[in-house]
Write a protein that holds these residues in place. Sequence first.
Motif, PDB file in Angstrom:
ATOM      1  N   HIS A  75      60.050  56.241 -17.433  1.00  0.00           N
ATOM      2  CA  HIS A  75      59.417  57.258 -16.594  1.00  0.00           C
ATOM      3  C   HIS A  75      60.104  58.616 -16.759  1.00  0.00           C
ATOM      4  O   HIS A  75      61.239  58.697 -17.240  1.00  0.00           O
ATOM      5  N   ALA A  76      59.430  59.663 -16.277  1.00  0.00           N
ATOM      6  CA  ALA A  76      59.988  61.015 -16.371  1.00  0.00           C
ATOM      7  C   ALA A  76      61.307  61.127 -15.613  1.00  0.00           C
ATOM      8  O   ALA A  76      62.254  61.782 -16.071  1.00  0.00           O
ATOM      9  N   GLY A  77      61.392  60.509 -14.427  1.00  0.00           N
ATOM     10  CA  GLY A  77      62.619  60.589 -13.649  1.00  0.00           C
ATOM     11  C   GLY A  77      63.801  59.981 -14.376  1.00  0.00           C
ATOM     12  O   GLY A  77      64.923  60.511 -14.322  1.00  0.00           O
ATOM     13  N   VAL A  78      63.579  58.866 -15.040  1.00  0.00           N
ATOM     14  CA  VAL A  78      64.653  58.240 -15.825  1.00  0.00           C
ATOM     15  C   VAL A  78      65.054  59.153 -16.977  1.00  0.00           C
ATOM     16  O   VAL A  78      66.245  59.321 -17.279  1.00  0.00           O
ATOM     17  N   ALA A  79      64.065  59.766 -17.639  1.00  0.00           N
ATOM     18  CA  ALA A  79      64.369  60.692 -18.732  1.00  0.00           C
ATOM     19  C   ALA A  79      65.240  61.843 -18.250  1.00  0.00           C
ATOM     20  O   ALA A  79      66.177  62.267 -18.935  1.00  0.00           O
ATOM     21  N   ARG A  80      64.946  62.363 -17.067  1.00  0.00           N
ATOM     22  CA  ARG A  80      65.745  63.470 -16.527  1.00  0.00           C
ATOM     23  C   ARG A  80      67.158  62.994 -16.165  1.00  0.00           C
ATOM     24  O   ARG A  80      68.135  63.727 -16.359  1.00  0.00           O
ATOM     25  N   CYS A  81      67.268  61.777 -15.638  1.00  0.00           N
ATOM     26  CA  CYS A  81      68.595  61.216 -15.358  1.00  0.00           C
ATOM     27  C   CYS A  81      69.416  61.093 -16.647  1.00  0.00           C
ATOM     28  O   CYS A  81      70.615  61.413 -16.656  1.00  0.00           O
ATOM     29  N   VAL A  82      68.792  60.639 -17.711  1.00  0.00           N
ATOM     30  CA  VAL A  82      69.499  60.509 -18.986  1.00  0.00           C
ATOM     31  C   VAL A  82      69.988  61.874 -19.460  1.00  0.00           C
ATOM     32  O   VAL A  82      71.140  62.027 -19.894  1.00  0.00           O
ATOM     33  N   GLN A  83      69.125  62.884 -19.378  1.00  0.00           N
ATOM     34  CA  GLN A  83      69.543  64.236 -19.766  1.00  0.00           C
ATOM     35  C   GLN A  83      70.763  64.675 -18.970  1.00  0.00           C
ATOM     36  O   GLN A  83      71.730  65.206 -19.527  1.00  0.00           O
ATOM     37  N   TRP A  84      70.709  64.478 -17.660  1.00  0.00           N
ATOM     38  CA  TRP A  84      71.821  64.893 -16.807  1.00  0.00           C
ATOM     39  C   TRP A  84      73.104  64.149 -17.184  1.00  0.00           C
ATOM     40  O   TRP A  84      74.176  64.761 -17.323  1.00  0.00           O
ATOM     41  N   LEU A  85      73.011  62.843 -17.356  1.00  0.00           N
ATOM     42  CA  LEU A  85      74.193  62.033 -17.641  1.00  0.00           C
ATOM     43  C   LEU A  85      74.803  62.375 -18.995  1.00  0.00           C
ATOM     44  O   LEU A  85      76.029  62.425 -19.133  1.00  0.00           O
ATOM     45  N   LEU A  86      73.975  62.618 -19.999  1.00  0.00           N
ATOM     46  CA  LEU A  86      74.508  62.966 -21.316  1.00  0.00           C
ATOM     47  C   LEU A  86      75.180  64.339 -21.307  1.00  0.00           C
ATOM     48  O   LEU A  86      76.127  64.575 -22.055  1.00  0.00           O
ATOM     49  N   GLN A  87      74.711  65.229 -20.450  1.00  0.00           N
ATOM     50  CA  GLN A  87      75.274  66.580 -20.403  1.00  0.00           C
ATOM     51  C   GLN A  87      76.460  66.700 -19.450  1.00  0.00           C
ATOM     52  O   GLN A  87      77.389  67.472 -19.698  1.00  0.00           O
ATOM     53  N   HIS A  88      76.424  65.932 -18.337  1.00  0.00           N
ATOM     54  CA  HIS A  88      77.405  66.157 -17.267  1.00  0.00           C
ATOM     55  C   HIS A  88      78.260  64.937 -16.942  1.00  0.00           C
ATOM     56  O   HIS A  88      79.236  65.078 -16.180  1.00  0.00           O
ATOM     57  N   GLY A  89      77.909  63.770 -17.438  1.00  0.00           N
ATOM     58  CA  GLY A  89      78.659  62.565 -17.113  1.00  0.00           C
ATOM     59  C   GLY A  89      78.249  61.974 -15.773  1.00  0.00           C
ATOM     60  O   GLY A  89      77.353  62.481 -15.085  1.00  0.00           O
ATOM     61  N   GLU A  90      78.940  60.909 -15.387  1.00  0.00           N
ATOM     62  CA  GLU A  90      78.556  60.142 -14.199  1.00  0.00           C
ATOM     63  C   GLU A  90      79.107  60.718 -12.898  1.00  0.00           C
ATOM     64  O   GLU A  90      78.588  60.434 -11.824  1.00  0.00           O
ATOM     65  N   SER A  91      80.154  61.513 -12.984  1.00  0.00           N
ATOM     66  CA  SER A  91      80.805  61.954 -11.745  1.00  0.00           C
ATOM     67  C   SER A  91      80.143  63.169 -11.112  1.00  0.00           C
ATOM     68  O   SER A  91      80.306  63.414  -9.910  1.00  0.00           O
ATOM     69  N   ALA A  92      79.408  63.955 -11.901  1.00  0.00           N
ATOM     70  CA  ALA A  92      78.788  65.176 -11.371  1.00  0.00           C
ATOM     71  C   ALA A  92      77.442  64.860 -10.745  1.00  0.00           C
ATOM     72  O   ALA A  92      76.623  64.155 -11.328  1.00  0.00           O
TER      73      ALA A  92
END
Length: 202
Positions: free
Chosen positions: A162-179
């Motif tokens: 889904h789109a929401g999962v895609a956006r989560c992946v983008q965030w995690l690859l750019q910022h990591g899990e702690s942000a």
Amino acid sequence: MPASASASAPAFVPARLWLVRHAQPLVAPGVCYGRLDLPADMAATAASAQALAAALPAGMRLAHHSPLQRCEQLAQALHGLRPDLALKPDAQLQELDFGAWEGRTWDAIGRVPVDAWTADFARHRPGGGESLAGMLTRVAAALAAARAEAAASGNGVLWITHAGVARCVQWLLQHGESALPQADQWPVAAPGFGAWVLLDLG
């Protein structure tokens, strides 16, 4: 190391995540849907499966998919064209759960509840459903499993999601899990319906 040995060493090929979004769901404009289990347009699903089957590398053997029917439809259509691909439903790849907002129009939900969500964007549970922080945690776990799968197989990893999962992946690859994001930091871009992106898993 001898020059001949160096010349024969294989080039590094990064593991790729094929991040595929389901086809257009059958839902009226302006309706809030996340975990709501909607079907997708069958013709659009078939067209997406045809394009994806032609694009995927021959060595790929497994398709992970959200268990929601709009993703399962695409997974099944793809399997019909690529029977070498085993299908694996994965609850971690589901869309955000909007709780009591599911199936209501955004106009009916109203500005005040939406503003309360955006004011505490990561931790608030819209409609009493799932927080974005919770979704990021589960998508991060799925990404860790994808990296392990890619390392073991030497192939890319396929998600139908889904789109929401895609956006989560983008965030995690750019910022990591702690942000945790603020509302104005959240990625807007996502694959179109029935489309996909290829991401480097590192």
